[in-house]
Write an enzyme that holds these catalytic residues in place. Structure first.
Site, PDB file in Angstrom:
ATOM      1  N   HIS A 155      93.679 -11.383 -18.106  1.00 40.80           N
ATOM      2  CA  HIS A 155      94.137 -12.768 -18.007  1.00 40.80           C
ATOM      3  C   HIS A 155      92.946 -13.694 -17.744  1.00 40.80           C
ATOM      4  O   HIS A 155      91.833 -13.235 -17.502  1.00 40.80           O
ATOM      5  CB  HIS A 155      95.180 -12.888 -16.895  1.00 40.80           C
ATOM      6  CG  HIS A 155      96.466 -12.195 -17.209  1.00 40.80           C
ATOM      7  ND1 HIS A 155      97.108 -11.370 -16.324  1.00 40.80           N
ATOM      8  CD2 HIS A 155      97.225 -12.193 -18.332  1.00 40.80           C
ATOM      9  CE1 HIS A 155      98.216 -10.894 -16.871  1.00 40.80           C
ATOM     10  NE2 HIS A 155      98.308 -11.389 -18.100  1.00 40.80           N
ATOM     11  N   LYS A 165     112.276  -7.948 -19.715  1.00 44.34           N
ATOM     12  CA  LYS A 165     112.313  -8.579 -18.382  1.00 44.34           C
ATOM     13  C   LYS A 165     113.608  -9.375 -18.185  1.00 44.34           C
ATOM     14  O   LYS A 165     114.196  -9.356 -17.100  1.00 44.34           O
ATOM     15  CB  LYS A 165     111.101  -9.497 -18.207  1.00 44.34           C
ATOM     16  CG  LYS A 165     109.816  -8.756 -17.968  1.00 44.34           C
ATOM     17  CD  LYS A 165     109.739  -8.341 -16.517  1.00 44.34           C
ATOM     18  CE  LYS A 165     108.526  -7.501 -16.225  1.00 44.34           C
ATOM     19  NZ  LYS A 165     108.576  -6.908 -14.893  1.00 44.34           N
ATOM     20  N   SER A 202     108.789 -12.985 -14.792  1.00 47.01           N
ATOM     21  CA  SER A 202     107.492 -13.614 -15.048  1.00 47.01           C
ATOM     22  C   SER A 202     107.730 -14.982 -15.685  1.00 47.01           C
ATOM     23  O   SER A 202     108.690 -15.156 -16.444  1.00 47.01           O
ATOM     24  CB  SER A 202     106.694 -12.746 -16.012  1.00 47.01           C
ATOM     25  OG  SER A 202     105.525 -13.426 -16.393  1.00 47.01           O
ATOM     26  N   SER A 203     106.836 -15.912 -15.411  1.00 45.32           N
ATOM     27  CA  SER A 203     107.001 -17.256 -16.007  1.00 45.32           C
ATOM     28  C   SER A 203     106.912 -17.195 -17.532  1.00 45.32           C
ATOM     29  O   SER A 203     107.440 -18.064 -18.222  1.00 45.32           O
ATOM     30  CB  SER A 203     105.942 -18.215 -15.467  1.00 45.32           C
ATOM     31  OG  SER A 203     104.654 -17.736 -15.773  1.00 45.32           O
ATOM     32  N   CYS A 204     106.258 -16.137 -18.072  1.00 46.90           N
ATOM     33  CA  CYS A 204     106.074 -16.079 -19.527  1.00 46.90           C
ATOM     34  C   CYS A 204     107.343 -15.633 -20.255  1.00 46.90           C
ATOM     35  O   CYS A 204     107.332 -15.504 -21.469  1.00 46.90           O
ATOM     36  CB  CYS A 204     104.894 -15.198 -19.897  1.00 46.90           C
ATOM     37  SG  CYS A 204     105.171 -13.468 -19.531  1.00 46.90           S
ATOM     38  N   TYR A 233     108.353  -7.778 -24.502  1.00 47.79           N
ATOM     39  CA  TYR A 233     108.197  -7.718 -23.040  1.00 47.79           C
ATOM     40  C   TYR A 233     109.194  -8.659 -22.364  1.00 47.79           C
ATOM     41  O   TYR A 233     109.873  -8.291 -21.394  1.00 47.79           O
ATOM     42  CB  TYR A 233     106.754  -8.118 -22.709  1.00 47.79           C
ATOM     43  CG  TYR A 233     106.457  -8.352 -21.264  1.00 47.79           C
ATOM     44  CD1 TYR A 233     106.135  -7.295 -20.421  1.00 47.79           C
ATOM     45  CD2 TYR A 233     106.458  -9.637 -20.730  1.00 47.79           C
ATOM     46  CE1 TYR A 233     105.842  -7.513 -19.086  1.00 47.79           C
ATOM     47  CE2 TYR A 233     106.165  -9.869 -19.401  1.00 47.79           C
ATOM     48  CZ  TYR A 233     105.853  -8.802 -18.586  1.00 47.79           C
ATOM     49  OH  TYR A 233     105.560  -9.028 -17.260  1.00 47.79           O
TER      50      TYR A 233
END
Ligand SMILES: NC(=O)c1ccc[n+]([C@@H]2O[C@H](COP(=O)([O-])OP(=O)(O)OC[C@H]3O[C@@H](n4cnc5c(N)ncnc54)[C@H](OP(=O)(O)O)[C@@H]3O)[C@@H](O)[C@H]2O)c1
Length: 322
Positions: free
Chosen positions: A186, A143, A110-112, A139
């Site tokens: 979101h 990842k 994920s980009s986050c 999280y």
């Protein structure tokens, strides 16, 4: 793209937003041997259950789209669950895939999970170069471990066992199957719900937190699914041309971003809301800009097809039809 439409493909998380889009994409391409299990049928944190599943089904390929995901509130409230569940799900699936002869697996990052202060647009080599956003650190750590697990299996078992496990890093996604929870969703599903309710209630205005000037990037989930299937089927030499053994993930973005104001106008249009949009600039804005460099994926020959306006119409149709 492999012509073998009979190969057995396990899509983990097939009822989720991304997993269901991957299943739609594979079915549209004619793949006819897709195997799935709901969360109730198989808890992926249960090592024995995952072992038994892989031994019984022996899939040829795996898309790992199952994960515990959520917004800031959920990440802050349940940090133990976010790190434990995600590590367990990915460890079980990746390791059992390996033990049962799966050569091709796609992991979703994920980009986050890029550093909080990564240079914009974020490129693949920004990973692990700085401190993470504290609210979703558990999280993100899980990842990142998943990406490193795929890389490590490639490095140790690539030559000997033909293991080729890849990772993609999606930007913010939206579309059918999104989470429209009133407090825990979101930005796009939250705005769709709020504008829809404002339309139904003839509310004269919708108030949005912040100045409306921060810029964000959004990708329609069916484009994400198409990119996932595209990356899975790239020839190894082609994939290797844009990655490295210890930096093997590929960004999947839309390629451009919009301001929150532009986004709000677009959601109002898609939902048919005609009242005023008001920005409450006393509320915090967050980072001024967050978007990803999709240069490598573009070089590999993939670009998105669904623009924001069209994607929002589809997302709203799916929301309204719920
Ligand atoms: N949505 C985004 O904007 C976005 C952006 C970047 C990356 N991603 C990544 O894309 C992937 C999929 O996200 P998504 O948005 O599709 O999430 P989602 O809609 O919540 O789907 C996740 C799926 O995984 C299942 N699952 C979770 N824990 C499980 C477990 N222990 N055992 C079995 N199944 C389990 C969930 O089932 P239940 O609902 O029944 O628990 C759900 O069907 C994630 O890896 C996420 O990090 C998403």
């Amino acid at each position: 793209m492999s012509k073998d439409l009979n190969q057995k493909i396990y899509v983990a998380g097939h009822r989720g937003m991304v997993g269901s889009a991957i299943v739609r994409n594979l079915q549209a391409k004619g793949f006819n041997n897709i195997v799935t299990r709901t969360h109730a049928e198989m808890d992926l944190t249960d090592q024995a259950a995952v072992k038994a599943f892989f031994e019984q089904e022996k899939p040829d390929q795996v898309y790992l789209a199952a994960a515990k995901v959520g917004g800031i509130h959920a990440n802050n409230t349940f940090p133990a669950e976010f790190i434990y569940d995600n590590l367990m799900v990915q460890n079980n699936v990746i390791h059992q895939a390996f033990l049962n002869g799966v050569k091709k697996l796609l992991f979703l990052g994920s980009s986050c999970i890029y550093p909080k202060l990564a240079a914009q647009p974020m490129s693949e080599d920004a990973l692990l170069t700085g401190k993470l956003e504290p609210t979703n650190e558990p999280y993100a750590v899980a990842k990142i471990a998943g990406i490193k697990m795929c890389e490590s299996y490639n490095r140790q078992y690539g030559q000997s066992h033909g293991v080729d496990y890849r990772s993609v890093m999606p930007t913010n996604l939206y579309g059918p199957g999104d989470n429209y929870h009133p407090e825990n969703s979101h930005v796009i599903p939250a705005l769709i719900r709020r504008f829809h309710e404002a339309k139904i209630n003839n509310a004269p205005e919708v108030v949005i937190w912040g100045t409306g000037t921060p810029r964000r990037e959004f990708l329609y989930v069916d484009d994400m699914a198409a990119a996932s299937v595209f990356v899975m089927h790239l020839a190894k030499a082609t994939y290797d041309s844009q990655t490295q053994p210890m930096q093997s993930h590929i960004n999947v973005g839309y390629g451009s971003d919009v301001t929150i104001n532009e986004l709000a106008q677009a959601v109002a249009k898609a939902t048919g809301y005609r009242g005023n949009i008001v920005f409450d600039s006393t509320k915090p804005d967050g980072a001024p800009r967050k978007w990803m460099s999709s240069e490598r994926l573009n070089k590999l020959g993939w670009t998105p097809k669904v623009n924001l306006e069209e994607g929002l119409v589809q997302a709203y149709l799916a929301f309204d039809g719920q």
